[in-house]
Design a protein around this motif. Structure first.
Motif, PDB file in Angstrom:
ATOM      1  N   HIS A 102      -2.450 -39.366  50.355  1.00  0.00           N
ATOM      2  CA  HIS A 102      -2.144 -38.049  50.060  1.00  0.00           C
ATOM      3  C   HIS A 102      -3.193 -37.062  49.651  1.00  0.00           C
ATOM      4  O   HIS A 102      -3.262 -35.831  49.298  1.00  0.00           O
ATOM      5  N   ASP A 105      -5.625 -35.096  44.869  1.00  0.00           N
ATOM      6  CA  ASP A 105      -4.392 -34.966  43.765  1.00  0.00           C
ATOM      7  C   ASP A 105      -4.403 -33.738  42.784  1.00  0.00           C
ATOM      8  O   ASP A 105      -4.389 -34.067  41.475  1.00  0.00           O
ATOM      9  N   ALA A 107      -3.987 -29.244  42.954  1.00  0.00           N
ATOM     10  CA  ALA A 107      -3.678 -28.088  43.500  1.00  0.00           C
ATOM     11  C   ALA A 107      -4.670 -27.664  44.715  1.00  0.00           C
ATOM     12  O   ALA A 107      -6.085 -27.763  44.348  1.00  0.00           O
ATOM     13  N   PHE A 109      -2.667 -29.374  46.749  1.00  0.00           N
ATOM     14  CA  PHE A 109      -2.242 -30.570  47.211  1.00  0.00           C
ATOM     15  C   PHE A 109      -1.847 -30.694  48.823  1.00  0.00           C
ATOM     16  O   PHE A 109      -0.901 -30.775  48.986  1.00  0.00           O
ATOM     17  N   TYR A 135       1.100 -34.888  52.137  1.00  0.00           N
ATOM     18  CA  TYR A 135       0.724 -35.485  50.956  1.00  0.00           C
ATOM     19  C   TYR A 135       1.681 -36.836  50.653  1.00  0.00           C
ATOM     20  O   TYR A 135       2.599 -36.862  50.214  1.00  0.00           O
ATOM     21  N   SER A 158       4.770 -32.250  48.808  1.00  0.00           N
ATOM     22  CA  SER A 158       4.046 -31.322  48.692  1.00  0.00           C
ATOM     23  C   SER A 158       3.723 -30.586  49.919  1.00  0.00           C
ATOM     24  O   SER A 158       3.793 -29.125  49.768  1.00  0.00           O
ATOM     25  N   LYS A 161       7.240 -31.256  51.949  1.00  0.00           N
ATOM     26  CA  LYS A 161       8.236 -31.032  50.879  1.00  0.00           C
ATOM     27  C   LYS A 161       9.663 -31.809  51.139  1.00  0.00           C
ATOM     28  O   LYS A 161      10.621 -31.396  50.477  1.00  0.00           O
ATOM     29  N   GLU A 208      11.862 -33.486  44.088  1.00  0.00           N
ATOM     30  CA  GLU A 208      10.509 -34.277  43.951  1.00  0.00           C
ATOM     31  C   GLU A 208      10.605 -35.686  44.348  1.00  0.00           C
ATOM     32  O   GLU A 208      10.899 -36.684  43.355  1.00  0.00           O
ATOM     33  N   ASP A 210       8.781 -38.964  45.659  1.00  0.00           N
ATOM     34  CA  ASP A 210       7.584 -39.608  46.129  1.00  0.00           C
ATOM     35  C   ASP A 210       7.556 -40.973  46.147  1.00  0.00           C
ATOM     36  O   ASP A 210       6.617 -41.551  46.099  1.00  0.00           O
TER      37      ASP A 210
END
Length: 352
Positions: A102, A105, A107, A109, A135, A158, A161, A208, A210
């Motif tokens: 990813h 880690d 911003a 991202f 990501y 991210s 999405k 969200e 993951d």
């Protein structure tokens, strides 16, 4: 599951503690389990970018010994490997390895490209950078319909999405499928009602998600899909309830055909899942302090059982950092009637 039953908890190399990527298979084709890992580019997985390294280990006299050079000449890894998965990706009948990576880690991202190791006829592995950027916080692979090679589902909260499939072209190359097997957009769960809702999509929010795992929960021979992430919490930040997407018989999944699981509002974020003896076991991490900084980042193990897995029980929860200063469990495994931390140095074992 097979490797867990054969090996049990293991003392894992330091790169696994930091970066999470570890998997087991008969990589040396000698009839025994060996291990593959990947390091972060930075020792604490928090650096500004670059490439880590990939390692193959043999278990010799109870010790994991690095034998990477025997089968891999290019051991270039990714910046932040989050998960390693093993499957036959090129129809060779031998285990390949996909690394979900990813990137940095922090911003923005921006993500990075994943890597795949493919076995060759000479016993060596090639190392290829796949042409997808995301990501990639999690992934899972399965051979749908007995084709002889596996497809991959990735969780990408991210960049894209939303989770999506990498459909195998039959030779270890892939085509991205972002709308056929899975909905193009997952609807987050409303923090008040818990119902799937889309009123935040227009405002730029996304589910969200993951954690992804392909598991046959129903025993039909068809793979269902577990998707986990940051569940609803007292802070009103999480928006994804741990959810089983049922295989609709044709290896497609709809958010209208799901089972949502009960969860803890203290340990909200699902990291890993085990399904054994008709029960689901999850290790979760505390994402926000909930008014108590002393439990920030700690983890638990929960059991979901009964009809539609709606009976939830906390089997274990962490109250202090581990000896290696880490504050959550990377992976859990079933072993001899227990659910154990894969890393034996954590010394976590609970009865099923």
């Amino acid at each position: 599951m097979d490797a867990a039953a054969a090996l049990g908890p293991q003392p894992l190399p330091s790169e696994v503690t930091q970066g999470n990527a570890v998997a087991f298979g008969d990589f040396f084709q000698d009839g025994t389990y060996s291990m593959v890992t990947a390091t972060c580019a930075d020792t604490n997985c928090g650096g500004p970018g670059g490439n880590g390294t990939i390692h193959f280990y043999k278990l010799i006299s109870g010790q994991w010994v690095d034998h990477t050079s025997d089968i891999l000449s290019d051991n270039t890894g990714c910046d932040h490997p989050r998960k390693a998965i093993v499957a036959d990706f090129n129809g060779s009948g031998k285990p390949g390895v996909f690394f979900a990576c990813h990137g940095v880690d922090s911003a923005p991202f921006a993500g990075e490209q994943p890597r795949i190791l493919l076995p060759q006829a000479n016993g060596k592995y090639t190392n290829t950078l796949l042409p997808f950027t995301g990501y990639f916080h999690s992934a899972s692979a399965a051979d749908f319909n007995g084709k002889g090679y596996a497809d991959i589902v990735v969780a990408d909260p991210s960049v894209n999405k939303s989770p999506y499939f990498l459909v195998n072209n039959g030779d270890g190359t892939f085509t991205a499928d972002k709308s056929v097997r899975l909905p193009a957009t997952m609807l987050p769960y409303d923090p008040t009602t818990g119902a799937a809702q889309d009123n935040c999509i227009s405002a730029g929010c996304s589910a969200e998600i993951d954690t992804a795992e392909l598991i046959d929960f129903s025993g039909t021979g068809k793979f269902d899909l577990f998707l986990g992430g940051r569940s609803l919490d007292p802070e009103g930040i999480g928006n994804w309830i741990p959810t089983i997407f049922h295989n609709q018989g044709n290896n497609t999944y709809s958010q209208s055909n799901v089972t949502t699981l009960p969860y803890s509002t203290t340990y909200q974020t699902a990291l890993d899942i085990v399904y054994t003896n008709n029960s689901i076991y999850l290790t979760n991490v505390q994402s926000m302090p909930n008014g108590s900084a002393s439990i920030y980042g700690y983890s638990d193990i929960e059991k979901n059982s009964g009809t539609n897995f709606q009976t939830n029980a906390t089997l274990w929860n962490e109250t202090a950092p581990f000896a290696n200063s880490m504050t959550w469990i990377n992976w859990i495994i079933p072993y001899q009637g227990k659910i154990d931390a894969m890393n034996s140095t954590y010394n976590v074992s609970v009865s099923q």
